[in-house]
Write a protein that holds these residues in place. Structure first.
Motif, PDB file in Angstrom:
ATOM      1  N   ALA A  37       0.833  -1.198   0.000  1.00  0.00           N
ATOM      2  CA  ALA A  37       0.000   0.000   0.000  1.00  0.00           C
ATOM      3  C   ALA A  37       0.869   1.248   0.000  1.00  0.00           C
ATOM      4  O   ALA A  37       1.926   1.287   0.642  1.00  0.00           O
ATOM      5  N   SER A  38       0.402   2.261  -0.712  1.00  0.00           N
ATOM      6  CA  SER A  38       1.111   3.533  -0.741  1.00  0.00           C
ATOM      7  C   SER A  38       0.095   4.654  -0.956  1.00  0.00           C
ATOM      8  O   SER A  38      -1.102   4.420  -1.108  1.00  0.00           O
ATOM      9  N   GLY A  39       0.609   5.873  -0.993  1.00  0.00           N
ATOM     10  CA  GLY A  39      -0.270   7.033  -1.165  1.00  0.00           C
ATOM     11  C   GLY A  39      -0.769   7.511   0.178  1.00  0.00           C
ATOM     12  O   GLY A  39      -0.036   7.492   1.165  1.00  0.00           O
ATOM     13  N   SER A  40      -2.012   7.919   0.228  1.00  0.00           N
ATOM     14  CA  SER A  40      -2.589   8.489   1.447  1.00  0.00           C
ATOM     15  C   SER A  40      -3.079   7.391   2.389  1.00  0.00           C
ATOM     16  O   SER A  40      -4.207   7.436   2.872  1.00  0.00           O
ATOM     17  N   ILE A  41      -2.223   6.425   2.651  1.00  0.00           N
ATOM     18  CA  ILE A  41      -2.626   5.274   3.449  1.00  0.00           C
ATOM     19  C   ILE A  41      -2.589   5.597   4.928  1.00  0.00           C
ATOM     20  O   ILE A  41      -3.285   4.963   5.737  1.00  0.00           O
ATOM     21  N   GLY A  42      -1.780   6.568   5.316  1.00  0.00           N
ATOM     22  CA  GLY A  42      -1.668   6.865   6.740  1.00  0.00           C
ATOM     23  C   GLY A  42      -0.983   5.711   7.459  1.00  0.00           C
ATOM     24  O   GLY A  42       0.036   5.204   7.014  1.00  0.00           O
ATOM     25  N   ILE A  43      -1.589   5.289   8.558  1.00  0.00           N
ATOM     26  CA  ILE A  43      -1.027   4.180   9.335  1.00  0.00           C
ATOM     27  C   ILE A  43      -1.649   2.888   8.831  1.00  0.00           C
ATOM     28  O   ILE A  43      -2.815   2.584   9.088  1.00  0.00           O
ATOM     29  N   PHE A  44      -0.879   2.109   8.095  1.00  0.00           N
ATOM     30  CA  PHE A  44      -1.360   0.871   7.477  1.00  0.00           C
ATOM     31  C   PHE A  44      -1.965  -0.076   8.502  1.00  0.00           C
ATOM     32  O   PHE A  44      -2.958  -0.760   8.235  1.00  0.00           O
ATOM     33  N   GLY A  45      -1.388  -0.077   9.687  1.00  0.00           N
ATOM     34  CA  GLY A  45      -1.789  -1.047  10.693  1.00  0.00           C
ATOM     35  C   GLY A  45      -3.198  -0.878  11.243  1.00  0.00           C
ATOM     36  O   GLY A  45      -3.690  -1.765  11.934  1.00  0.00           O
ATOM     37  N   ILE A  46      -3.863   0.213  10.932  1.00  0.00           N
ATOM     38  CA  ILE A  46      -5.202   0.413  11.479  1.00  0.00           C
ATOM     39  C   ILE A  46      -6.282  -0.174  10.591  1.00  0.00           C
ATOM     40  O   ILE A  46      -7.467  -0.180  10.964  1.00  0.00           O
ATOM     41  N   TYR A  47      -5.895  -0.693   9.416  1.00  0.00           N
ATOM     42  CA  TYR A  47      -6.876  -1.176   8.459  1.00  0.00           C
ATOM     43  C   TYR A  47      -7.019  -2.694   8.478  1.00  0.00           C
ATOM     44  O   TYR A  47      -6.036  -3.421   8.610  1.00  0.00           O
ATOM     45  N   ASP A  48      -8.251  -3.128   8.298  1.00  0.00           N
ATOM     46  CA  ASP A  48      -8.497  -4.528   7.991  1.00  0.00           C
ATOM     47  C   ASP A  48      -8.242  -4.727   6.500  1.00  0.00           C
ATOM     48  O   ASP A  48      -8.593  -3.881   5.680  1.00  0.00           O
ATOM     49  N   MET A  49      -7.612  -5.851   6.150  1.00  0.00           N
ATOM     50  CA  MET A  49      -7.228  -6.118   4.767  1.00  0.00           C
ATOM     51  C   MET A  49      -7.733  -7.495   4.358  1.00  0.00           C
ATOM     52  O   MET A  49      -8.013  -8.347   5.203  1.00  0.00           O
ATOM     53  N   ALA A  50      -7.772  -7.720   3.054  1.00  0.00           N
ATOM     54  CA  ALA A  50      -8.242  -9.025   2.582  1.00  0.00           C
ATOM     55  C   ALA A  50      -7.704  -9.327   1.190  1.00  0.00           C
ATOM     56  O   ALA A  50      -7.327  -8.424   0.443  1.00  0.00           O
ATOM     57  N   TRP A  51      -7.681 -10.600   0.888  1.00  0.00           N
ATOM     58  CA  TRP A  51      -7.393 -11.102  -0.462  1.00  0.00           C
ATOM     59  C   TRP A  51      -8.682 -11.670  -1.043  1.00  0.00           C
ATOM     60  O   TRP A  51      -9.390 -12.433  -0.363  1.00  0.00           O
ATOM     61  N   TYR A  52      -8.947 -11.315  -2.277  1.00  0.00           N
ATOM     62  CA  TYR A  52     -10.067 -11.871  -3.036  1.00  0.00           C
ATOM     63  C   TYR A  52      -9.502 -12.493  -4.313  1.00  0.00           C
ATOM     64  O   TYR A  52      -8.372 -12.214  -4.695  1.00  0.00           O
ATOM     65  N   ARG A  53     -10.309 -13.308  -4.956  1.00  0.00           N
ATOM     66  CA  ARG A  53      -9.915 -13.834  -6.259  1.00  0.00           C
ATOM     67  C   ARG A  53     -11.127 -13.932  -7.176  1.00  0.00           C
ATOM     68  O   ARG A  53     -12.263 -14.044  -6.718  1.00  0.00           O
ATOM     69  N   GLN A  54     -10.836 -13.880  -8.462  1.00  0.00           N
ATOM     70  CA  GLN A  54     -11.896 -13.995  -9.463  1.00  0.00           C
ATOM     71  C   GLN A  54     -11.412 -14.882 -10.592  1.00  0.00           C
ATOM     72  O   GLN A  54     -10.448 -14.546 -11.290  1.00  0.00           O
ATOM     73  N   ALA A  55     -12.089 -16.010 -10.746  1.00  0.00           N
ATOM     74  CA  ALA A  55     -11.794 -16.930 -11.831  1.00  0.00           C
ATOM     75  C   ALA A  55     -12.639 -16.551 -13.051  1.00  0.00           C
ATOM     76  O   ALA A  55     -13.690 -15.905 -12.902  1.00  0.00           O
ATOM     77  N   PRO A  56     -12.215 -16.935 -14.248  1.00  0.00           N
ATOM     78  CA  PRO A  56     -12.986 -16.602 -15.453  1.00  0.00           C
ATOM     79  C   PRO A  56     -14.432 -17.070 -15.352  1.00  0.00           C
ATOM     80  O   PRO A  56     -14.701 -18.225 -14.996  1.00  0.00           O
ATOM     81  N   GLY A  57     -15.363 -16.165 -15.628  1.00  0.00           N
ATOM     82  CA  GLY A  57     -16.779 -16.502 -15.618  1.00  0.00           C
ATOM     83  C   GLY A  57     -17.406 -16.623 -14.245  1.00  0.00           C
ATOM     84  O   GLY A  57     -18.570 -17.019 -14.120  1.00  0.00           O
ATOM     85  N   LYS A  58     -16.635 -16.290 -13.213  1.00  0.00           N
ATOM     86  CA  LYS A  58     -17.151 -16.412 -11.841  1.00  0.00           C
ATOM     87  C   LYS A  58     -17.103 -15.065 -11.140  1.00  0.00           C
ATOM     88  O   LYS A  58     -16.393 -14.145 -11.542  1.00  0.00           O
ATOM     89  N   GLN A  59     -17.854 -14.976 -10.040  1.00  0.00           N
ATOM     90  CA  GLN A  59     -17.842 -13.757  -9.253  1.00  0.00           C
ATOM     91  C   GLN A  59     -16.588 -13.687  -8.391  1.00  0.00           C
ATOM     92  O   GLN A  59     -15.990 -14.719  -8.052  1.00  0.00           O
ATOM     93  N   ARG A  60     -16.204 -12.477  -8.037  1.00  0.00           N
ATOM     94  CA  ARG A  60     -15.076 -12.291  -7.129  1.00  0.00           C
ATOM     95  C   ARG A  60     -15.466 -12.851  -5.768  1.00  0.00           C
ATOM     96  O   ARG A  60     -16.581 -12.634  -5.284  1.00  0.00           O
ATOM     97  N   GLU A  61     -14.535 -13.578  -5.138  1.00  0.00           N
ATOM     98  CA  GLU A  61     -14.824 -14.202  -3.857  1.00  0.00           C
ATOM     99  C   GLU A  61     -13.712 -13.916  -2.855  1.00  0.00           C
ATOM    100  O   GLU A  61     -12.544 -13.775  -3.231  1.00  0.00           O
ATOM    101  N   LEU A  62     -14.119 -13.892  -1.583  1.00  0.00           N
ATOM    102  CA  LEU A  62     -13.150 -13.680  -0.514  1.00  0.00           C
ATOM    103  C   LEU A  62     -12.322 -14.943  -0.314  1.00  0.00           C
ATOM    104  O   LEU A  62     -12.858 -16.041  -0.203  1.00  0.00           O
ATOM    105  N   VAL A  63     -11.021 -14.764  -0.245  1.00  0.00           N
ATOM    106  CA  VAL A  63     -10.106 -15.882   0.003  1.00  0.00           C
ATOM    107  C   VAL A  63      -9.670 -15.895   1.460  1.00  0.00           C
ATOM    108  O   VAL A  63      -9.756 -16.920   2.139  1.00  0.00           O
ATOM    109  N   ALA A  64      -9.197 -14.747   1.936  1.00  0.00           N
ATOM    110  CA  ALA A  64      -8.696 -14.653   3.300  1.00  0.00           C
ATOM    111  C   ALA A  64      -8.720 -13.193   3.724  1.00  0.00           C
ATOM    112  O   ALA A  64      -8.597 -12.301   2.887  1.00  0.00           O
ATOM    113  N   ALA A  65      -8.855 -12.988   5.033  1.00  0.00           N
ATOM    114  CA  ALA A  65      -8.886 -11.639   5.575  1.00  0.00           C
ATOM    115  C   ALA A  65      -8.069 -11.580   6.854  1.00  0.00           C
ATOM    116  O   ALA A  65      -7.910 -12.597   7.552  1.00  0.00           O
TER     117      ALA A  65
END
Length: 115
Positions: free
Chosen positions: A24-52
């Motif tokens: 992360a960069s830009g106006s992120i401020g203190i990175f540690g205060i944010y909840d973050m997540a990984w999502y994925r999207q396979a061809p023809g499918k909706q984006r789904e949560l992988v891990a948070a």
């Protein structure tokens, strides 16, 4: 404005491993205060949560990746990771990082697992 840049994707054989990074960069401020997540999207499918991961370090995973993927963060480097082991062809997708609750997404990194 916040920028999220993913890296680490690629082509790997089934059973192999990859480590994704999201910086992360830009106006992120203190990175540690944010909840973050990984999502994925396979061809023809909706984006789904992988891990948070919460700002406190609590994690949760989709059932399909439990025991194989590990999400982590290094706040001093404004970076989140996704260690992916025992990869399967069904894991093939574009992987995105997300700043939860703030609408910021990275551009995605392609992960392709061959059988």
């Amino acid at each position: 404005q916040v920028q999220l840049v993913e890296s680490g994707g690629g082509l790997v054989q089934a059973g192999g491993s990859l480590r994704l990074s999201c910086k992360a960069s830009g106006s992120i401020g203190i990175f540690g205060i944010y909840d973050m997540a990984w999502y994925r999207q396979a061809p023809g499918k909706q984006r789904e949560l992988v891990a948070a991961i919460t700002r406190g370090g609590r994690t949760n995973y989709d059932d399909s990746v439990k025991g194989r993927f590990t999400i982590s963060r290094e706040n001093a480097k404004n970076t989140m990771y996704l260690q992916m082991n025992s990869l399967k062809p069904v894991d093939t997708a574009v992987y995105y990082c997300h700043l939860e609750g703030h609408g910021y997404w990275g551009q995605g990194t392609q992960v392709t697992v061959s059988s």
